[in-house]
Design a protein around this motif. Structure first.
Motif, PDB file in Angstrom:
ATOM      1  N   HIS A 143       0.863  -1.182   0.000  1.00 12.87           N
ATOM      2  CA  HIS A 143       0.000   0.000   0.000  1.00 12.87           C
ATOM      3  C   HIS A 143       0.900   1.233   0.000  1.00 12.87           C
ATOM      4  CE1 HIS A 143      -3.913  -1.948   1.730  1.00 12.87           C
ATOM      5  NE2 HIS A 143      -3.387  -2.630   0.748  1.00 12.87           N
ATOM      6  N   MET A 145       0.144   4.939  -0.213  1.00  8.54           N
ATOM      7  CA  MET A 145      -0.945   5.921  -0.239  1.00  8.54           C
ATOM      8  C   MET A 145      -0.539   7.272  -0.825  1.00  8.54           C
ATOM      9  SD  MET A 145      -3.726   4.641   0.381  1.00  8.54           S
ATOM     10  CE  MET A 145      -3.752   2.860   0.298  1.00  8.54           C
ATOM     11  N   CYS A 148      -2.168   7.545  -4.197  1.00  9.65           N
ATOM     12  CA  CYS A 148      -3.623   7.393  -4.244  1.00  9.65           C
ATOM     13  C   CYS A 148      -4.282   8.695  -4.704  1.00  9.65           C
ATOM     14  CB  CYS A 148      -4.140   7.009  -2.865  1.00  9.65           C
ATOM     15  SG  CYS A 148      -5.914   6.759  -2.821  1.00  9.65           S
ATOM     16  N   TYR A 169     -12.149   4.467   4.227  1.00  5.57           N
ATOM     17  CA  TYR A 169     -11.450   5.754   4.195  1.00  5.57           C
ATOM     18  C   TYR A 169     -11.077   6.134   5.618  1.00  5.57           C
ATOM     19  CZ  TYR A 169     -13.385   6.068  -0.490  1.00  5.57           C
ATOM     20  OH  TYR A 169     -13.704   5.813  -1.788  1.00  5.57           O
ATOM     21  N   TYR A 177      -7.093   8.901   3.436  1.00  4.84           N
ATOM     22  CA  TYR A 177      -6.366   7.787   2.803  1.00  4.84           C
ATOM     23  C   TYR A 177      -7.179   6.510   2.955  1.00  4.84           C
ATOM     24  CZ  TYR A 177      -4.943   6.409   7.543  1.00  4.84           C
ATOM     25  OH  TYR A 177      -4.963   6.030   8.860  1.00  4.84           O
ATOM     26  N   GLY A 179      -7.382   2.765   4.186  1.00  4.57           N
ATOM     27  CA  GLY A 179      -6.710   1.897   5.153  1.00  4.57           C
ATOM     28  C   GLY A 179      -7.702   0.921   5.750  1.00  4.57           C
ATOM     29  N   CYS A 201      -7.265  -1.058  -8.759  1.00  2.45           N
ATOM     30  CA  CYS A 201      -6.542   0.195  -8.499  1.00  2.45           C
ATOM     31  C   CYS A 201      -5.983   0.739  -9.819  1.00  2.45           C
ATOM     32  CB  CYS A 201      -5.399  -0.046  -7.504  1.00  2.45           C
ATOM     33  SG  CYS A 201      -4.422   1.448  -7.229  1.00  2.45           S
ATOM     34  N   THR A 205      -0.975   2.517  -6.322  1.00  2.53           N
ATOM     35  CA  THR A 205      -1.188   2.658  -4.883  1.00  2.53           C
ATOM     36  C   THR A 205      -1.276   1.311  -4.163  1.00  2.53           C
ATOM     37  OG1 THR A 205      -2.394   4.683  -5.328  1.00  2.53           O
ATOM     38  CG2 THR A 205      -2.669   3.732  -3.140  1.00  2.53           C
TER      39      THR A 205
END
Ligand code: FES
Length: 707
Positions: A143, A145, A148, A169, A177, A179, A201, A205
């Protein structure tokens, strides 16, 4: 479903009633830029790249949120739309790293293609840096971010498409972000590791930890199937087992191999070594799932759907009834060729009947599955040893030699021909045929592979009292499967890794073996063994029997008239099964040395396909034996999924099992099998998600560019 007529940029097009305008345009080859929209996910209309003007509606509208209506008139580019769309794109890029070239998704990133299409500057807006550390603490996925753009596809994939509900979110100061709740690790948040988030995606990200090219994607992400030499569709049959559909599961396995029950017991299961569940905790027990399904299926489905081509008038003889020869004969008969299988021993099975001991693979299981050959129309001639291959080649349109490797190897060392010295193949065959093995009470097996353990554990069952097994490799590098090593230790067999064999000692018969301890064992650049011994470590283990288990070869001589290769193998033309003699083919261990049963099956399939082609067929031995059902993408949440422990097979205790050749393992229990199948990550599910679409896929863009 009814269709409606709409006008897009002056063109009349048809669309299904009820669909959204963006998809209607795309399906008609009209590209409208979009990012948060994905055809498999509910639309949120957040990126505003897909805005259009619709006659009778005020301002601009996100087309992904509009439903088509008959007579609708739409404009996708205008003086109003274009600057607003550009602004939307610049806002998306405001906190995105500027430099695409450092992104692992470079060249495969949807955002990158959009930037190119729209010709926007990534730096026009005030850029800010989010400053999130890259999270690589999870298995399988990274991940990052900072990359993103909050399109929310991953959150919808996790919640709406999969019903798992792990991604959400979160907020850190001013930055939103994606998570997990309380930023838990994916495993602790009950992630199913299905990969939907990474698949949808559009940026770099959420991405796979392992990198791959588009060509390698399927093999990389469904490694169980890719690693199986026969390419069995593992996720598909594991899913059927999870649903309790054992006949369907076995039909899937039969699409690639004729012996699921045998392989369910003895397959070397390379699939498990690569199973992605292994990165989460333990790999799925694929072999045992296969075994359970094969033991509980009624075998009606695959037989009913099995392919049988009309007779071709061609005659093929397969020599050798081991897994390679049986497989080839089975498929050749199904392709319509009159097929005769000649086997030197009294029953079919090869190493499955005369090598692998019955406590691992009961003979009735081998006989049951060998019976499928007769059902397929193969004429089986057992007790038929062939020596004149050229004569056979005159009689048949094609001859396939699948001779296996039935001749054991004696190392060139002092005492190797003393009475009491045996070789693996003879010893195991005699034990299988219940004839005298010549073994005493104190046995030393030289070798550290699975066959060596077969010898040692067979010796135990035949009544040997003191059994030692020694090999050159250190314990951690021993070639045998861990379960064999542990099983042997439980049965009281003494294992001596990192030992050299100096000499077999004895005057008129074996009295023992002199060993030295090995300090280091490596190979030089020419693959020559470099052994450093421990000084003064020589010692003798007394014994009355020594069994060499250091390899085996094909029992063939140059007099057979075929060109031979390394280790007495039969030489074939590269990439084929053709030997040096016209009309004579070879496959399996006789060509590449002693390998696994599943590799022999794969070799038999390849040989059948090649011979079929050479005899005028199309070489297509593929079959669809089980229904190809759409898979429910909504897999839901399973509490503690990442920590679900691998179910172990039911094994008889050492005290019980040492006295007979009845099978050691009963496989998975009724209670365990569905639970074990449910541990599968269903890596194939990801490939049901609609793939990445870019502007160059749409015709109007090309037309525009051509103007
Ligand atoms: Fe329609 Fe994002 S694609 S608003």
């Amino acid at each position: 479903m009814m269709s409606v007529t709409i006008e897009i940029d002056g063109k009349q097009v048809q669309a299904k009633e009820g669909m959204n305008l963006l998809e209607a345009a795309l399906q008609n080859g009209v590209y409208i830029p979009h990012l948060c929209h994905h055809p498999d996910l509910p639309d949120i209309g957040s990126c505003r790249l897909c805005i259009v003007e619709v006659e009778g509606m005020e301002g601009v509208q996100p087309s992904c949120k509009l439903t088509v209506k008959d007579g609708m008139k739409v404009v996708t580019h205008s003086e109003k739309i274009d600057p607003l769309r550009k602004l939307a794109m610049e806002l998306l890029l405001a906190a995105h790293p500027e430099d695409c070239s450092t992104c692992p998704k470079y060249g495969r990133c949807e955002l990158q293609t959009l930037i190119q299409y729209m010709g926007v500057s990534a730096t026009r807006m005030n850029t800010r840096v989010k400053g999130f550390p890259q999270n690589d603490k999870n298995p399988l996925y990274i991940h990052d971010m900072n990359r993103c753009v909050l399109c929310g596809r991953c959150v919808r994939a996790c919640n709406d498409l999969r019903g798992v509900g792990v991604l959400q979110y979160n907020k850190k100061e001013m930055e939103t972000y994606v998570g997990t709740l309380h930023d838990k690790l994916l495993k602790d948040a009950d992630c199913r590791f299905c990969g939907a988030c990474a698949e949808v995606c559009p940026t770099g990200t959420i991405r796979d930890l392992i990198e791959f090219t588009p060509v390698e994607k399927k093999d990389t992400l469904i490694p169980c199937q890719a690693t199986c030499p026969a390419r069995t569709d593992v996720p598909r049959y594991v899913r059927f087992v999870k649903e309790g559909k054992f006949s369907e599961a076995v039909a899937v396995i039969h699409e690639k191999l004729p012996f699921p029950e045998c392989l369910g017991r003895v397959c070397a299961h390379p699939c498990e070594a690569k199973c992605r569940r292994g990165d989460v905790n333990d790999p799925v027990s694929i072999r045992n799932i296969k075994r359970y399904a094969a033991e509980h299926a009624d075998n009606e489905l695959w037989k009913k759907n099995s392919k049988h081509m009309p007779a071709t008038g061609k005659r093929v003889c397969v020599v050798g009834g081991g897994p390679a020869g049986m497989t080839a004969a089975y498929y050749l008969a199904k392709q319509g060729h009159e097929t005769v299988l000649k086997e030197a021993y009294p029953t079919l099975g090869g190493q499955m009947a005369y090598g692998i001991p019955a406590y691992r693979l009961p003979r009735d299981v081998v006989a049951k599955e060998a019976g499928y050959l007769k059902d397929a129309g193969v004429t089986v001639e057992t007790g038929s040893r062939v020596t004149d291959f050229a004569a056979l080649a005159k009689e048949f349109d094609a001859v396939l030699l699948a001779l296996g490797t039935h001749k054991g190897v004696r190392l060139p060392m002092a005492g190797n021909d003393l009475p009491g010295v045996l070789v693996n193949t003879d010893f195991l065959r005699n034990a299988a045929m219940e004839t005298d093995t010549g073994m005493g009470k104190r046995v030393i097996v030289l070798g550290g592979g699975n066959v060596a353990f077969d010898c040692a554990r067979t010796a135990r069952r035949l009544g040997a009292e003191d059994i030692h097994l020694a090999c050159l490799e250190a314990r951690e590098n021993m070639l045998a499967d861990e379960e064999e090593i542990c099983g042997a230790q439980e049965e009281g067999i003494h294992i001596h890794p990192a030992h050299t064999f100096e000499a077999i000692v004895g005057k008129d018969k074996v009295e023992g073996v002199r060993f030295s301890r090995v300090k280091s064992f490596t190979f030089d650049e020419n693959r020559r063994a470099i052994i450093e011994k421990e000084e003064g470590s020589e010692y003798v283990i007394p014994a009355d029997t020594v069994i060499f288990a250091v390899g085996q070869r094909t029992d063939i001589t140059p007099e057979a008239g075929l060109t031979l290769g390394r280790g007495n193998s039969i030489a074939v033309q590269p990439g084929t099964c053709k030997t040096s003699c016209t009309g004579i083919y070879a496959c399996g261990d006789a060509v590449y040395g002693t390998h696994t049963v599943i590799e022999a099956v794969a070799a038999g399939r390849a040989a059948a396909s090649e011979i079929d082609r050479d005899l005028g067929g199309n070489g297509d031995i593929s079959e669809v034996l089980a229904p190809v059902e759409p898979v429910d993408p909504y897999i839901g949440k399973v509490e503690g999924f990442g920590n679900l422990a691998r179910k172990e097979e039911c094994v008889r205790c050492a005290g019980d099992r040492c006295g007979d050749f009845c099978q050691v393992s009963a496989g998975l229990s009724d209670d365990a099998v569905c639970a074990e199948a449910s541990r599968c990550l269903q890596c194939d599910l990801r490939f049901t998600i609609t793939g990445h679409r870019v502007w160059s896929d749409y015709t109007d863009v090309e037309e525009e560019a051509a103007k």
